[in-house]
Design a protein around this motif. Sequence first.
Motif, PDB file in Angstrom:
ATOM      1  N   LEU A   1      -2.790 -26.168  33.633  1.00  0.00           N
ATOM      2  CA  LEU A   1      -1.946 -25.762  32.504  1.00  0.00           C
ATOM      3  C   LEU A   1      -1.170 -24.506  32.839  1.00  0.00           C
ATOM      4  O   LEU A   1       0.007 -24.402  32.609  1.00  0.00           O
ATOM      5  CB  LEU A   1      -2.813 -25.534  31.260  1.00  0.00           C
ATOM      6  N   ASP A   2      -1.880 -23.537  33.334  1.00  0.00           N
ATOM      7  CA  ASP A   2      -1.203 -22.282  33.702  1.00  0.00           C
ATOM      8  C   ASP A   2      -2.149 -21.539  34.647  1.00  0.00           C
ATOM      9  O   ASP A   2      -2.923 -20.709  34.233  1.00  0.00           O
ATOM     10  CB  ASP A   2      -0.889 -21.440  32.467  1.00  0.00           C
ATOM     11  N   TYR A   3      -2.102 -21.897  35.907  1.00  0.00           N
ATOM     12  CA  TYR A   3      -3.071 -21.345  36.861  1.00  0.00           C
ATOM     13  C   TYR A   3      -2.959 -19.835  36.932  1.00  0.00           C
ATOM     14  O   TYR A   3      -3.946 -19.139  37.102  1.00  0.00           O
ATOM     15  CB  TYR A   3      -2.841 -21.963  38.222  1.00  0.00           C
ATOM     16  N   GLU A   4      -1.743 -19.313  36.765  1.00  0.00           N
ATOM     17  CA  GLU A   4      -1.566 -17.861  36.812  1.00  0.00           C
ATOM     18  C   GLU A   4      -2.362 -17.172  35.718  1.00  0.00           C
ATOM     19  O   GLU A   4      -2.848 -16.067  35.900  1.00  0.00           O
ATOM     20  CB  GLU A   4      -0.092 -17.497  36.678  1.00  0.00           C
ATOM     21  N   MET A   5      -2.512 -17.861  34.585  1.00  0.00           N
ATOM     22  CA  MET A   5      -3.296 -17.270  33.497  1.00  0.00           C
ATOM     23  C   MET A   5      -4.722 -17.028  33.956  1.00  0.00           C
ATOM     24  O   MET A   5      -5.308 -15.983  33.676  1.00  0.00           O
ATOM     25  CB  MET A   5      -3.272 -18.199  32.288  1.00  0.00           C
TER      26      MET A   5
ATOM     27  N   LEU B   1       9.733 -25.964  33.581  1.00  0.00           N
ATOM     28  CA  LEU B   1      10.503 -24.739  33.352  1.00  0.00           C
ATOM     29  C   LEU B   1       9.827 -23.833  32.327  1.00  0.00           C
ATOM     30  O   LEU B   1      10.409 -22.837  31.903  1.00  0.00           O
ATOM     31  CB  LEU B   1      11.921 -25.093  32.887  1.00  0.00           C
ATOM     32  N   LYS B   2       8.588 -24.216  31.923  1.00  0.00           N
ATOM     33  CA  LYS B   2       7.772 -23.421  30.997  1.00  0.00           C
ATOM     34  C   LYS B   2       8.390 -23.276  29.603  1.00  0.00           C
ATOM     35  O   LYS B   2       8.090 -22.333  28.881  1.00  0.00           O
ATOM     36  CB  LYS B   2       7.461 -22.040  31.588  1.00  0.00           C
ATOM     37  N   ASP B   3       9.284 -24.191  29.244  1.00  0.00           N
ATOM     38  CA  ASP B   3       9.797 -24.238  27.871  1.00  0.00           C
ATOM     39  C   ASP B   3       8.920 -25.238  27.118  1.00  0.00           C
ATOM     40  O   ASP B   3       9.297 -26.392  26.886  1.00  0.00           O
ATOM     41  CB  ASP B   3      11.266 -24.666  27.864  1.00  0.00           C
ATOM     42  N   HIS B   4       7.734 -24.782  26.733  1.00  0.00           N
ATOM     43  CA  HIS B   4       6.726 -25.701  26.209  1.00  0.00           C
ATOM     44  C   HIS B   4       7.077 -26.235  24.819  1.00  0.00           C
ATOM     45  O   HIS B   4       6.642 -27.323  24.457  1.00  0.00           O
ATOM     46  CB  HIS B   4       5.367 -25.002  26.186  1.00  0.00           C
ATOM     47  N   LYS B   5       7.865 -25.480  24.075  1.00  0.00           N
ATOM     48  CA  LYS B   5       8.235 -25.952  22.742  1.00  0.00           C
ATOM     49  C   LYS B   5       9.121 -27.188  22.837  1.00  0.00           C
ATOM     50  O   LYS B   5       8.899 -28.198  22.154  1.00  0.00           O
ATOM     51  CB  LYS B   5       8.941 -24.831  21.986  1.00  0.00           C
ATOM     52  N   LYS B   6      10.150 -27.142  23.710  1.00  0.00           N
ATOM     53  CA  LYS B   6      11.027 -28.304  23.872  1.00  0.00           C
ATOM     54  C   LYS B   6      10.298 -29.440  24.586  1.00  0.00           C
ATOM     55  O   LYS B   6      10.526 -30.615  24.285  1.00  0.00           O
ATOM     56  CB  LYS B   6      12.285 -27.906  24.634  1.00  0.00           C
ATOM     57  N   ALA B   7       9.454 -29.094  25.539  1.00  0.00           N
ATOM     58  CA  ALA B   7       8.682 -30.122  26.226  1.00  0.00           C
ATOM     59  C   ALA B   7       7.843 -30.906  25.222  1.00  0.00           C
ATOM     60  O   ALA B   7       7.766 -32.141  25.271  1.00  0.00           O
ATOM     61  CB  ALA B   7       7.787 -29.481  27.285  1.00  0.00           C
TER      62      ALA B   7
ATOM     63  N   ALA C   1      -1.127 -32.326  24.117  1.00  0.00           N
ATOM     64  CA  ALA C   1      -2.220 -31.377  23.872  1.00  0.00           C
ATOM     65  C   ALA C   1      -2.054 -30.120  24.718  1.00  0.00           C
ATOM     66  O   ALA C   1      -2.255 -28.999  24.237  1.00  0.00           O
ATOM     67  CB  ALA C   1      -3.554 -32.053  24.169  1.00  0.00           C
ATOM     68  N   ASP C   2      -1.701 -30.307  25.995  1.00  0.00           N
ATOM     69  CA  ASP C   2      -1.529 -29.157  26.887  1.00  0.00           C
ATOM     70  C   ASP C   2      -0.451 -28.216  26.381  1.00  0.00           C
ATOM     71  O   ASP C   2      -0.590 -26.987  26.446  1.00  0.00           O
ATOM     72  CB  ASP C   2      -1.174 -29.627  28.303  1.00  0.00           C
ATOM     73  N   ASN C   3       0.647 -28.774  25.869  1.00  0.00           N
ATOM     74  CA  ASN C   3       1.727 -27.917  25.361  1.00  0.00           C
ATOM     75  C   ASN C   3       1.313 -27.193  24.091  1.00  0.00           C
ATOM     76  O   ASN C   3       1.648 -26.024  23.904  1.00  0.00           O
ATOM     77  CB  ASN C   3       2.991 -28.745  25.127  1.00  0.00           C
ATOM     78  N   TYR C   4       0.610 -27.880  23.196  1.00  0.00           N
ATOM     79  CA  TYR C   4       0.064 -27.172  22.030  1.00  0.00           C
ATOM     80  C   TYR C   4      -0.849 -26.033  22.478  1.00  0.00           C
ATOM     81  O   TYR C   4      -0.840 -24.936  21.919  1.00  0.00           O
ATOM     82  CB  TYR C   4      -0.717 -28.140  21.144  1.00  0.00           C
ATOM     83  N   PHE C   5      -1.653 -26.308  23.509  1.00  0.00           N
ATOM     84  CA  PHE C   5      -2.562 -25.285  24.047  1.00  0.00           C
ATOM     85  C   PHE C   5      -1.771 -24.077  24.541  1.00  0.00           C
ATOM     86  O   PHE C   5      -2.097 -22.932  24.216  1.00  0.00           O
ATOM     87  CB  PHE C   5      -3.372 -25.894  25.184  1.00  0.00           C
ATOM     88  N   LEU C   6      -0.735 -24.315  25.319  1.00  0.00           N
ATOM     89  CA  LEU C   6       0.048 -23.211  25.883  1.00  0.00           C
ATOM     90  C   LEU C   6       0.870 -22.483  24.828  1.00  0.00           C
ATOM     91  O   LEU C   6       1.281 -21.345  25.037  1.00  0.00           O
ATOM     92  CB  LEU C   6       0.964 -23.737  26.992  1.00  0.00           C
TER      93      LEU C   6
END
Length: 998
Positions: free
Chosen positions: A36-40, A514-520, A548-553
């Motif tokens: 989801l976000d390995y950097e996190m 591109l980390k635009d999770h809302k539009k994704a 689910a992953d986008n809601y999570f992020l």
Amino acid sequence: MCKSLHYKHLFLSIGTLLAISLQGQQSSPIHADRSLDYEMAIEEDLYAMILSNKDLYGHVDQDFSIQTDAIVSLLHTRYPELSYMIESTPTNILNQPEISDLLLQLLKEETANGIADQQSVAWHKVQDLDLNQQETATLEFLYGYELFKKKRFEQARQKLNRLGKLRKGPYEYALYYEGLSSMMLKDYTHAITSLKAIGKNKILIKHTPYYLAAAHYGLKDYTLILKYYAPRIDDNMLYNISGICKIVAYAQYHLGHYQDVIASMSVLQKYRSLSEEELYILGKAHQSAGHEHQALEILAQISEKPQSASIGQSATLEYALNLSRAGHYDQAIRSYQKAIDQGTNNPNQVQYNIAVLLAKSGNYIESAHQALELLHTSVASKTRNLLTQYLNHIEDSDLYLQVIDAIEGQEPNNHQIKTSLYQKALLALKSGNIEKAKFYFGKLSDLDPLIEKRGAVAGWMGIMAYHDKKYNKSKKYLHSFLKSQPPNIEDNTQNDRQLNFYAQYYLAYSYFKLKDHKKALGYYSKALTATINDVDIELLEDLHLRIADNYFLLNNYNQAIKAYLQAEQLNASHASYATWQRSVILELQNKPYDQILLLESIIDNSSQDPFYNKAVYSIANTLFALGKYDKASSFYIHLKESDAPLPLKEKATIQLGLISVNAGVYDKAKHYYNDILKTSDDPEIRRQAQIGLKEIYANFTGDTDAYIKVIKEEVNGNVPKVDSILFDLAINNYELNKYEKAIEQWNKLLKEYPTSPLKIKSFYHLGLAQQKKKQFHQAMTSLRKAIHANQQPWLGLAFDNLQSITIDSLNDDATFLQILSERKHLEPGFRPDGSTLSKAINSALRLKEHSMAIQYFDQLYRDSDLPKSIKHKKLNELTQQFMVDKKWSLITKIYNLDAVSEYVLTQPKYIYYQSLSLMNQNKDSEALTNIAGNYDILLNDPAWLAKSIILMADIYVLQKDTDSAIAALQALVETKSQVPPSLIKMAKNRLNLIKPNN
């Protein structure tokens, strides 16, 4: 030191677990890059490092006093680490058991929110002690501090927050520990608020910048970090300046300030050697900044001798990538081959890169052979594109036919053939080969008459751009295609509906990348509503997981849980991943008991579940965080004795060692740590075990020889000198307020290593420790030895402490002035500050060294940055003292100083004092002239004017000029100005004395 390591192990374990949980599986493009976000997760580990480099309990320095004997006794007996908070210990220590039992009762009598009600029996007992507000606040602080020590951070924060708001007792330190509790709870915003509220406490102000920077990093507020902390990375007076420097460098890297990253890493190297991860970041920064040579050099260094397998592999791959960009294809191929030999996570991709470089270097035959071996792997699509691109360069006819067969593809159904032909046609268009593009589109026309529709071509071009990782271009093409579609999708053919679905699907993926999770999220939802009849269950599950992953992020955890549940209900291969993600959400929502129940469902499902071992480890960590060490131990032991992956078993062993240290069972803890050192090849795990052993020997058993042995093993024989180890141990004991132990170790160093380069530094710190123990004369001897070396900064620091001891502790004026004189000689550029000059003036006056007092006063008036009001006050004090001592000429002398004279000439009282001084020096005429010449200034103050006229009359009397004296006094008596009545009365008395016949 020791307690901070406990938190470090805990947070590192949780952070690593989170990183593992977010990686998921990588198989097809549908499931690629499931992290989801390995950097996190990496940042979680970094925060844990930031929070764990120092003892969180060792930095309290109180300026409040405690009068109640019982509380004083409690501090000494229950909290030895806080004992130096007390300025003096009462001789009569009472009620020790009573207070200790009382505090324990407070801890037991907790209400639902975890804080004992102040109306409880225990608090009534507090009231029976007849404590004042300050003492009650102190006891409340100890209660909050006890909660903090027990790692009950939320409860500690509530209790300490109350003290911070009341601003009673040790409220600054309450705010400090409240801030640290918030850091432990990852509530970085609250931590910042608490730490900023502390104020300018002389001890805490050195520590709070580091934790503030860490909290801002936790909030990803990188711009603020650069604004406030980047300018401070050279301030080595701050606590853990290397940690601040690292935070600044990582923030700069996140913001793309690569030149600044390079500069910050250079500063960090002044404090310590860079870790392998930091070197990797530095190499990436050079790479992004266009410093090809430096990037290659650093990445090659990591690649050659990697300490961490993952970083070593990444460095090897980045090194190969840089070589290929620079056109060094042969070297790049060798580096990629090395990555395969090291066991890279994605050998097919690396093999594909080798095939590309072989083609670029003109070896088309070998490139084609390599590519043909990859046609049934995860990079098959890209491999076919590669074969198509270089097909015309293959001169071997047999190999050419094999490639043609591979390009044509013998897929089992019509849809897959069309997809392959679309990709080949678009590749031909992009490469400018129009004839070949016409050939492929001609074949497609036989299968799909609508192929020449512009929208369809744009759709497939968008999908191709996504697979080429050109996500912005993919968005452009896919939006163009979707705009060309009719409002009612049912009017489209099956092929168009199919392409519409894939367009929504890959457009969502492009926004996700591109980390635009809302539009994704929006386009994933549209793809879900536009699913076609023949979509496979795996793709449908992927849609639910990605939603689910986008809601999570987006931190919308409730919606994420619903979507993960839908994915679980599909009963497909990734259901356990969805369950695991729900457990991660429960952890983030601070619902540990719900998290444990959900993780137990994974364990109960099957020991073969891919998340089984991670679930066991996560349950253990959660129980550890709740302070349920016995239960946590049982899970760790189960994991350690199972067939779980070795890294998890080793981490469980580290945690068992940590629990043993907490329980005070040091032999058992040593057994666990030594077991790791005997068996583990993981550098990070070994490092944690070595830290645990050093902590035991340094802080609990005091076994210096064992400590040195661990250090030798830690550095693989490249042992630091024993004097350096002794010095570090002494520093550690000093910071833990174990001054006697620190003094013992510094004396041992100085005796056994008289030529050590740490000699001067040791004398200085030895003096500090002796000063803390109030061994003032021994401290002065040690500090003077540091001064004799005449090396900065120890010269200036030692002089500062000598001055403090002589004047503040011993009240030795003569020695204090002598030290100032010596310092001027040894430090030509030394300029005492205003406070020091003021003390020097007072010392000189007490010793009747009037000329010296004037000299220091002149320097204070001219050079110090003290407010003018204080300077003028000191001038007045000198005048009064000289008048008492009848040093009339000295009054004249200070008034004639260049810096003072201009001010004196504007002040009526100093004109009077000057005149009085001249008269007492038998300079009557000059005194009269001084009064007459400054009459206009004296008019501004009727009182001083009256005093000056009376003085003038006295001088006339001395000169036997009674007429002039009578005239002056008569004029004063008859004045209508606002002269104080007492002065009018004095003038009348003078008249009665000097008039004729009197």
